[in-house]
Design a protein around this motif. Sequence first.
Motif, PDB file in Angstrom:
ATOM      1  N   UNK A 191       0.861  -1.174   0.000  1.00  0.00           N
ATOM      2  CA  UNK A 191       0.000   0.000   0.000  1.00  0.00           C
ATOM      3  C   UNK A 191       0.898   1.225   0.000  1.00  0.00           C
ATOM      4  N   UNK A 192       0.637   2.132  -0.939  1.00  0.00           N
ATOM      5  CA  UNK A 192       1.375   3.390  -1.011  1.00  0.00           C
ATOM      6  C   UNK A 192       0.495   4.489  -0.427  1.00  0.00           C
ATOM      7  N   UNK A 193       0.916   5.016   0.707  1.00  0.00           N
ATOM      8  CA  UNK A 193       0.200   6.122   1.324  1.00  0.00           C
ATOM      9  C   UNK A 193       0.784   7.417   0.790  1.00  0.00           C
ATOM     10  N   UNK A 194      -0.073   8.271   0.250  1.00  0.00           N
ATOM     11  CA  UNK A 194       0.377   9.532  -0.318  1.00  0.00           C
ATOM     12  C   UNK A 194      -0.796  10.465  -0.548  1.00  0.00           C
ATOM     13  N   UNK A 195      -0.569  11.451  -1.399  1.00  0.00           N
ATOM     14  CA  UNK A 195      -1.620  12.391  -1.781  1.00  0.00           C
ATOM     15  C   UNK A 195      -1.541  12.617  -3.284  1.00  0.00           C
ATOM     16  N   UNK A 196      -2.600  13.176  -3.836  1.00  0.00           N
ATOM     17  CA  UNK A 196      -2.674  13.319  -5.292  1.00  0.00           C
ATOM     18  C   UNK A 196      -1.674  14.323  -5.856  1.00  0.00           C
ATOM     19  N   UNK A 197      -1.339  15.355  -5.113  1.00  0.00           N
ATOM     20  CA  UNK A 197      -0.443  16.390  -5.634  1.00  0.00           C
ATOM     21  C   UNK A 197       0.974  16.237  -5.105  1.00  0.00           C
ATOM     22  N   UNK A 198       1.411  15.009  -4.921  1.00  0.00           N
ATOM     23  CA  UNK A 198       2.709  14.732  -4.307  1.00  0.00           C
ATOM     24  C   UNK A 198       3.672  14.181  -5.357  1.00  0.00           C
ATOM     25  N   UNK A 199       4.649  14.983  -5.782  1.00  0.00           N
ATOM     26  CA  UNK A 199       5.585  14.514  -6.804  1.00  0.00           C
ATOM     27  C   UNK A 199       6.471  13.388  -6.274  1.00  0.00           C
ATOM     28  N   UNK A 200       6.753  13.384  -4.979  1.00  0.00           N
ATOM     29  CA  UNK A 200       7.532  12.293  -4.399  1.00  0.00           C
ATOM     30  C   UNK A 200       6.746  10.983  -4.436  1.00  0.00           C
ATOM     31  N   UNK A 201       5.431  11.077  -4.248  1.00  0.00           N
ATOM     32  CA  UNK A 201       4.575   9.895  -4.337  1.00  0.00           C
ATOM     33  C   UNK A 201       4.608   9.329  -5.752  1.00  0.00           C
ATOM     34  N   UNK A 202       4.594  10.219  -6.741  1.00  0.00           N
ATOM     35  CA  UNK A 202       4.690   9.789  -8.135  1.00  0.00           C
ATOM     36  C   UNK A 202       6.021   9.089  -8.393  1.00  0.00           C
ATOM     37  N   UNK A 203       7.112   9.641  -7.842  1.00  0.00           N
ATOM     38  CA  UNK A 203       8.434   9.023  -7.995  1.00  0.00           C
ATOM     39  C   UNK A 203       8.453   7.637  -7.355  1.00  0.00           C
ATOM     40  N   UNK A 204       7.863   7.519  -6.181  1.00  0.00           N
ATOM     41  CA  UNK A 204       7.801   6.251  -5.473  1.00  0.00           C
ATOM     42  C   UNK A 204       7.034   5.217  -6.295  1.00  0.00           C
ATOM     43  N   UNK A 205       5.921   5.629  -6.861  1.00  0.00           N
ATOM     44  CA  UNK A 205       5.111   4.721  -7.672  1.00  0.00           C
ATOM     45  C   UNK A 205       5.883   4.258  -8.904  1.00  0.00           C
ATOM     46  N   UNK A 206       6.606   5.164  -9.544  1.00  0.00           N
ATOM     47  CA  UNK A 206       7.421   4.794 -10.701  1.00  0.00           C
ATOM     48  C   UNK A 206       8.504   3.787 -10.316  1.00  0.00           C
ATOM     49  N   UNK A 207       9.045   3.945  -9.114  1.00  0.00           N
ATOM     50  CA  UNK A 207      10.085   3.038  -8.633  1.00  0.00           C
ATOM     51  C   UNK A 207       9.551   1.615  -8.441  1.00  0.00           C
ATOM     52  N   UNK A 208       8.279   1.496  -8.094  1.00  0.00           N
ATOM     53  CA  UNK A 208       7.694   0.173  -7.858  1.00  0.00           C
ATOM     54  C   UNK A 208       7.248  -0.514  -9.147  1.00  0.00           C
ATOM     55  N   UNK A 209       7.100   0.236 -10.229  1.00  0.00           N
ATOM     56  CA  UNK A 209       6.569  -0.322 -11.485  1.00  0.00           C
ATOM     57  C   UNK A 209       7.309  -1.563 -11.981  1.00  0.00           C
ATOM     58  N   UNK A 210       8.655  -1.564 -11.993  1.00  0.00           N
ATOM     59  CA  UNK A 210       9.363  -2.753 -12.487  1.00  0.00           C
ATOM     60  C   UNK A 210       9.056  -4.016 -11.675  1.00  0.00           C
ATOM     61  N   UNK A 211       8.649  -3.852 -10.429  1.00  0.00           N
ATOM     62  CA  UNK A 211       8.368  -5.002  -9.574  1.00  0.00           C
ATOM     63  C   UNK A 211       6.995  -5.606  -9.827  1.00  0.00           C
ATOM     64  N   UNK A 212       6.105  -4.819 -10.437  1.00  0.00           N
ATOM     65  CA  UNK A 212       4.731  -5.270 -10.628  1.00  0.00           C
ATOM     66  C   UNK A 212       4.645  -6.509 -11.514  1.00  0.00           C
ATOM     67  N   UNK A 213       5.588  -6.684 -12.416  1.00  0.00           N
ATOM     68  CA  UNK A 213       5.598  -7.872 -13.249  1.00  0.00           C
ATOM     69  C   UNK A 213       6.123  -9.095 -12.526  1.00  0.00           C
ATOM     70  N   UNK A 214       6.657  -8.894 -11.323  1.00  0.00           N
ATOM     71  CA  UNK A 214       7.223  -9.982 -10.533  1.00  0.00           C
ATOM     72  C   UNK A 214       6.363 -10.316  -9.317  1.00  0.00           C
ATOM     73  N   UNK A 215       5.064 -10.119  -9.446  1.00  0.00           N
ATOM     74  CA  UNK A 215       4.156 -10.498  -8.379  1.00  0.00           C
ATOM     75  C   UNK A 215       3.963  -9.471  -7.286  1.00  0.00           C
TER      76      UNK A 215
END
Length: 85
Positions: free
Chosen positions: A6-30
């Motif tokens: 679970x990613x806790x953040x807010x809609x206008x948070x650029x750091x949250x966007x960076x965090x989400x991008x960092x997790x993207x490569x892992x999404x294909x690995x379960x």
Amino acid sequence: MSISLTLFGTTACHLCDECLLLTRPLEGNGVAVRQVDIVDDPALLERYQLRVPVLRRDDTGAELDWPFDLGQLMDWLGDALGEGA
């Protein structure tokens, strides 16, 4: 093995966007990432407003506060990711 985060953040948070991008490569690995906007819940807002983004492992409840890089994220998830290897 699959793991839910679970990613806790807010809609206008650029750091949250960076965090989400960092997790993207892992999404294909379960790894599944669910976003929660803390603004929608007063208790979450009080707990996380100064810490976002924060990733929480849904299986253990362990939390990882920003900033972190992909290596640190992989280490944090190590036991869960290692079981599938």
